[in-house]
Write an enzyme that holds these catalytic residues in place. Structure first.
Site, PDB file in Angstrom:
ATOM      1  N   LYS A  19      52.886  37.626  28.079  1.00  0.00           N
ATOM      2  CA  LYS A  19      52.456  38.325  29.293  1.00  0.00           C
ATOM      3  C   LYS A  19      53.630  39.098  29.903  1.00  0.00           C
ATOM      4  O   LYS A  19      53.530  40.285  30.213  1.00  0.00           O
ATOM      5  CB  LYS A  19      51.927  37.300  30.304  1.00  0.00           C
ATOM      6  CG  LYS A  19      51.626  37.872  31.664  1.00  0.00           C
ATOM      7  CD  LYS A  19      51.442  36.743  32.683  1.00  0.00           C
ATOM      8  CE  LYS A  19      51.168  37.285  34.072  1.00  0.00           C
ATOM      9  NZ  LYS A  19      49.869  37.931  34.194  1.00  0.00           N
ATOM     10  N   GLU A 489      39.284  34.541  53.938  1.00  0.00           N
ATOM     11  CA  GLU A 489      39.807  33.716  52.819  1.00  0.00           C
ATOM     12  C   GLU A 489      41.311  33.873  52.591  1.00  0.00           C
ATOM     13  O   GLU A 489      41.792  33.755  51.462  1.00  0.00           O
ATOM     14  CB  GLU A 489      39.028  34.012  51.517  1.00  0.00           C
ATOM     15  CG  GLU A 489      37.536  33.728  51.646  1.00  0.00           C
ATOM     16  CD  GLU A 489      36.746  33.922  50.337  1.00  0.00           C
ATOM     17  OE1 GLU A 489      37.346  33.878  49.246  1.00  0.00           O
ATOM     18  OE2 GLU A 489      35.511  34.091  50.418  1.00  0.00           O
ATOM     19  N   TRP A 566      34.724  26.936  35.363  1.00  0.00           N
ATOM     20  CA  TRP A 566      36.083  27.462  35.319  1.00  0.00           C
ATOM     21  C   TRP A 566      37.140  26.355  35.301  1.00  0.00           C
ATOM     22  O   TRP A 566      38.303  26.583  35.616  1.00  0.00           O
ATOM     23  CB  TRP A 566      36.310  28.457  36.474  1.00  0.00           C
ATOM     24  CG  TRP A 566      35.508  29.717  36.278  1.00  0.00           C
ATOM     25  CD1 TRP A 566      34.844  30.089  35.136  1.00  0.00           C
ATOM     26  CD2 TRP A 566      35.281  30.774  37.215  1.00  0.00           C
ATOM     27  NE1 TRP A 566      34.220  31.309  35.317  1.00  0.00           N
ATOM     28  CE2 TRP A 566      34.477  31.749  36.575  1.00  0.00           C
ATOM     29  CE3 TRP A 566      35.680  30.998  38.543  1.00  0.00           C
ATOM     30  CZ2 TRP A 566      34.056  32.923  37.222  1.00  0.00           C
ATOM     31  CZ3 TRP A 566      35.269  32.172  39.176  1.00  0.00           C
ATOM     32  CH2 TRP A 566      34.473  33.112  38.524  1.00  0.00           C
ATOM     33  N   HIS A 646      26.168  34.192  45.995  1.00  0.00           N
ATOM     34  CA  HIS A 646      26.692  35.455  45.468  1.00  0.00           C
ATOM     35  C   HIS A 646      26.944  35.299  43.981  1.00  0.00           C
ATOM     36  O   HIS A 646      27.444  34.278  43.522  1.00  0.00           O
ATOM     37  CB  HIS A 646      27.983  35.837  46.189  1.00  0.00           C
ATOM     38  CG  HIS A 646      28.748  36.893  45.457  1.00  0.00           C
ATOM     39  ND1 HIS A 646      28.326  38.193  45.396  1.00  0.00           N
ATOM     40  CD2 HIS A 646      29.877  36.845  44.718  1.00  0.00           C
ATOM     41  CE1 HIS A 646      29.170  38.893  44.672  1.00  0.00           C
ATOM     42  NE2 HIS A 646      30.122  38.099  44.236  1.00  0.00           N
ATOM     43  N   GLU A 670      26.137  42.134  42.085  1.00  0.00           N
ATOM     44  CA  GLU A 670      26.822  43.383  41.748  1.00  0.00           C
ATOM     45  C   GLU A 670      25.826  44.383  41.182  1.00  0.00           C
ATOM     46  O   GLU A 670      25.120  44.082  40.231  1.00  0.00           O
ATOM     47  CB  GLU A 670      27.902  43.093  40.713  1.00  0.00           C
ATOM     48  CG  GLU A 670      28.566  44.338  40.209  1.00  0.00           C
ATOM     49  CD  GLU A 670      29.424  44.085  38.982  1.00  0.00           C
ATOM     50  OE1 GLU A 670      30.183  43.101  38.990  1.00  0.00           O
ATOM     51  OE2 GLU A 670      29.318  44.873  38.043  1.00  0.00           O
ATOM     52  N   HIS A 699      35.752  47.088  42.111  1.00  0.00           N
ATOM     53  CA  HIS A 699      36.677  47.018  40.976  1.00  0.00           C
ATOM     54  C   HIS A 699      37.496  48.288  40.858  1.00  0.00           C
ATOM     55  O   HIS A 699      38.363  48.384  40.008  1.00  0.00           O
ATOM     56  CB  HIS A 699      35.896  46.767  39.685  1.00  0.00           C
ATOM     57  CG  HIS A 699      35.094  45.507  39.748  1.00  0.00           C
ATOM     58  ND1 HIS A 699      33.791  45.493  40.198  1.00  0.00           N
ATOM     59  CD2 HIS A 699      35.407  44.237  39.458  1.00  0.00           C
ATOM     60  CE1 HIS A 699      33.340  44.258  40.173  1.00  0.00           C
ATOM     61  NE2 HIS A 699      34.304  43.467  39.723  1.00  0.00           N
TER      62      HIS A 699
HETATM   63  N1  GLN Z   1      33.841  34.718  48.060  1.00  0.00           N
HETATM   64  C1  GLN Z   1      34.588  35.163  46.926  1.00  0.00           C
HETATM   65  C2  GLN Z   1      35.409  36.392  47.314  1.00  0.00           C
HETATM   66  O1  GLN Z   1      34.961  37.154  48.080  1.00  0.00           O
HETATM   67  C3  GLN Z   1      33.691  35.494  45.763  1.00  0.00           C
HETATM   68  C4  GLN Z   1      34.486  35.862  44.538  1.00  0.00           C
HETATM   69  C5  GLN Z   1      33.651  36.072  43.290  1.00  0.00           C
HETATM   70  O2  GLN Z   1      32.473  36.244  43.334  1.00  0.00           O
HETATM   71  N2  GLN Z   1      34.274  36.055  42.139  1.00  0.00           N
HETATM   72  O3  GLN Z   1      36.494  36.589  46.831  1.00  0.00           O
HETATM   73 ZN    ZN Z   2      31.696  38.386  42.990  1.00  0.00          ZN
END
Ligand code: GLN
Ligand code: ZN
Length: 763
Positions: A19, A489, A566, A646, A670, A699
């Site tokens: 990396k 967050e 994960w 989500h 998405e 993205h």
């Molecule tokens: N709540 C997370 C964020 O907004 C969701 C991230 C994800 O869906 N990978 O970062």
């Molecule tokens: Zn997401």
């Protein structure tokens, strides 16, 4: 005598050396020769590690600077035309351009699409093919790798991705049949095999992981044609490697191919041994995948030895090889360096290096070597200690799970009634606006966290920093006029790690890196034992944020399936059992958030779809428990508490019923990149609850304007009822910068306003 082999070794290096070398090269700090020198040194060290651990034969050409599927496309010259000038000018730079795209000197080329490698967390680049495609050998990477190993005295077996899997993993840009290209591709494979033989390779490992998938008659015919053609070539012996599952309906096909050896995965599919032994004729070599290439635990060596002996009795040692179930790409390099882990946990782990050692022990024990039995005894004790450890078994977790019943999985009222209660409580406008949770993780945020973690920033100062960031974020959202706010967050490093660190039952390594794609690595938590939540995890920051504003503040949690998916999971109980434990712990968190006055709670499940098993027949069972775990997490709340979920993918068509069965009040997904194409699923299936199709592609640094977002929302209105729709970005904003976020969200709020006006005009 049983030979110990390996199907592939992690490439990234025990300290992510690859990396760092790649990124230095991409930044222009290192030249190509420095990068190649690091790569060569890593290969040498890894071969040495494997030999020292007891491998008789090591894999070569398993190494890649970015991805082995890209390597294969490159090797056979399957290079999209838009990249050809770059590749001709500088093959290495062209190779990376295919992987990462190019945006400079007036060029704007998008990278190859990236997608998951079967059901792993590794991602490969999808080769782009077209009808009439021609193939030829470009360079000689596999031959060079073999000669390199040979020059250093390592007995090596080159690894190739097989022709049928290569085509099945590719896509044609013109919609033509991928397999129609097979006859054009095979002569190039044959030529390569000829060169490998001329270089002195006795065996070649040809990976055909697609043999673990559901295949149709055309696929079967392609396999027959391919291997008949290759068998006729002047070539080394061919070991056909299958992994990630049982051959099942493809067994007769695989065993009937004119190959010299077959590798089978006996970790995922131990039951297939007898059938394989019955169908393999006695000229063939059988490679037994005995230790788990997908997980980090020491093996049950007694059981593996029994399997090995059974095969030995049937076909004798001369025709037997043993190996990990699949390439070791999916596990970290060396557990011995994890000095910070509690000693007992460390003693239960086997990373790539230890796994080769386990295979050595098995081969030696099968031979009757005395030392091997001492090693087996010691390994058995550790294995049993793990089974008995109070760190693993917390009886109160099982007791609590036993008290659950159907009512623990259902909300009090059905959705229409909840909807009314929630409307009354929140009084949101039509097309309510919100975000997915994270706001930009700026350099300062990451630096403060790093200083806090290394002890340089005292707890009180870190807390004050987070409180200030959170407040700024809340004020920002109020200012631009979002309806449902989030706290941002800022306190979270990673959406799984943040929770895992606060739950009992999880352990974290220092250097347990696994390649995700290219230079990107992840360090999955290890779920060691029964999961329990000792204390609330997110209530403090959510409450703090809610106290700052009269608008509804959304609480933010990672869902149980994503936590599971994960992480490295336990191998002593089914995934579903571990998932239920996590769900129960998260359910407590949901209830604590509710009690703290948080009226809207989002439970993210971005990994739900990627957990789908490889074979269709296993989907229903998986979706059954995955949905149940989500419901267990979510359904303890009152009707007027609104549950969001989500998912940052959109291929919904085949799982839409399961998604609806999760019964979240609101789901965000998405959609902007596909221009709402994915909403096709909703034409066929009337999604009953509320939904926020993403209108801003997070993205990309590109900022869409309000008009563009209105267009997307209009498309959504065509298949969903306006009163079902929310307005939000595709995913969290943590990788973006503040200026773009401000511009894009301002436009998003404006888009929602125009939709409301439009709706009012219609009435
Ligand atoms: N709540 C997370 C964020 O907004 C969701 C991230 C994800 O869906 N990978 O970062
Ligand atoms: Zn997401």
């Amino acid at each position: 005598m049983t030979t110990v082999t390996n199907l592939g070794f992690p490439r990234i290096g025990p300290r992510r050396e690859l990396k760092h070398a790649l990124e230095a090269y991409w930044r222009g700090e290192h030249d190509a020769s420095q990068l190649q020198a690091t790569a060569r040194e890593l290969r040498r060290r890894h071969w040495q590690l494997q030999r020292d651990a007891g491998a008789d034969v090591v894999p070569c050409n398993d190494f890649s600077l970015y991805d082995h599927v890209l390597d294969t496309a490159f090797l056979f010259d399957a290079i999209p035309e838009r990249y050809r000038p770059l590749v001709e000018a500088d093959p290495l730079a062209g190779y990376f351009a295919l992987a990462r795209g190019v945006q400079r000197d007036g060029l704007d080329l998008h990278a190859l699409e990236m997608t998951k490698w079967f059901d792993t967390n590794y991602h490969y680049l999808v080769p782009e093919l077209h009808a009439g495609q021609s193939f030829r050998l470009r360079g000689d990477k596999p031959v060079a790798a073999f000669l390199e190993a040979q020059a250093q005295g390592f007995p090596a077996r080159p690894v190739l991705l097989g022709p049928v899997s290569f085509l099945l993993l590719s896509k044609t840009m013109d919609g033509s049949d991928r397999l129609a290209l097979l006859d054009r591709l095979l002569p190039t494979y044959a030529e390569l095999l000829g060169r490998l033989k001329a270089a002195g390779a006795e065996w070649v490992q040809v990976d055909e992981p697609c043999l673990a998938l559901d295949l149709d008659d055309d696929d079967h015919a392609a396999y027959r044609r391919a291997y008949q053609a290759l068998a006729a070539a002047d070539r080394p012996h061919l070991l056909l490697a299958t992994y990630f599952g049982a051959l099942a309906g493809n067994l007769a096909l695989a065993a009937g191919l004119p190959i010299d050896g077959l590798h089978i995965d006996l970790v995922r599919a131990p039951e297939q041994l007898d059938a394989v032994l019955d169908s393999l004729d006695d000229s063939r070599v059988l490679s037994l995948g005995l230790v788990d290439g997908r997980n980090v635990w020491r093996s049950d060596l007694d059981r593996a030895l029994k399997t090995l002996r059974r095969a030995h009795e049937r076909i004798g040692g001369r025709r037997l090889q043993i190996a990990p179930s699949c390439s070791l790409l999916h596990v970290p390099v060396d557990a011995a360096v994890e000095a910070a882990l509690p000693a007992d946990i460390r003693s239960w782990l086997a990373f790539a290096t230890q796994k080769i050692g386990e295979l050595r022990t098995l081969a030696d024990a099968a031979k009757g070597l005395v030392q091997a039995f001492d090693t087996l005894d010691a390994a058995r004790e550790l294995w049993q200690a793990r089974r008995r450890s109070p760190r693993v078994h917390r009886p109160e977790v099982a007791e609590r799970l036993a008290t659950l019943n159907a009512s623990s999985l259902a909300r009090q009222a059905a959705y229409p009634q909840r909807r009314q209660a929630q409307r009354q409580r929140f009084g949101l406008p039509a097309f309510p606006t919100t975000t997915i949770g994270s706001f930009p993780q700026t350099h300062e945020v990451r630096e403060a966290r790093a200083r806090y973690r290394s002890g340089k920033l005292p707890q009180a100062d870190y807390d004050a920093f987070l409180a200030a960031e959170t407040e700024r974020c809340v004020r920002f959202q109020e200012e631009i006029g979002l309806d449902v706010l989030v706290h941002g967050e800022f306190e979270r490093n990673d959406m799984v790690e943040y929770f895992g660190e606060q739950l009992d039952g999880f352990a974290f390594t220092r250097l347990g890196w696994v390649q995700s794609y290219g230079s990107r690595c992840v360090k999955p938590p290890i779920i060691v034992g029964d999961v329990r939540r000792p204390a609330p995890m997110t209530v403090r920051w959510s409450r703090h944020a809610q106290a700052l504003t009269p608008r509804p503040m959304k609480g933010m949690l990672t869902g149980p399936v994503t936590m599971l998916q994960w992480s490295f999971v336990r191998d002593d109980q089914p995934r579903s059992a571990t998932c239920r434990q996590i769900a129960l712990a998260l359910r407590d968190e949901v209830l604590d958030l509710e009690a703290a006055g948080i009226g809207i709670i989002q439970i993210d499940e971005p990994a739900l779809r990627e957990g789908l098993p490889l074979r269709r027949k296993d989907w229903e069972a998986y979706l059954g428990w995955a949905v149940e775990c989500f419901r267990l997490t979510a359904s303890g709340v009152r009707d007027e508490t609104q549950i969001h979920t989500h998912m940052c993918y959109s291929e919904f068509n085949d799982i839409i019923e399961a998604v609806a069965a999760m019964d979240a009040d609101v789901i965000s997904i998405e959609t902007s990149r596909s221009r709402m194409e994915l909403l096709d699923a909703f034409v066929r299936f009337r999604y009953p609850n509320e939904i926020g199709p993403g209108v801003y592609d997070i993205h990309s640094p590109r900022v869409p304007d309000a008009g563009e977002m209105v267009d997307l929302l209009q498309k959504a209105v065509a298949v969903l009822k306006p009163e079902q729709l929310w307005v939000n970005p595709d995913c969290g904003l943590k990788t973006r910068g503040w200026p773009e976020v401000r511009a894009a969200l301002t436009a998003m709020v404006e888009a929602a306003r125009r939709m409301r006006t439009g709706m009012a005009a219609k009435v």
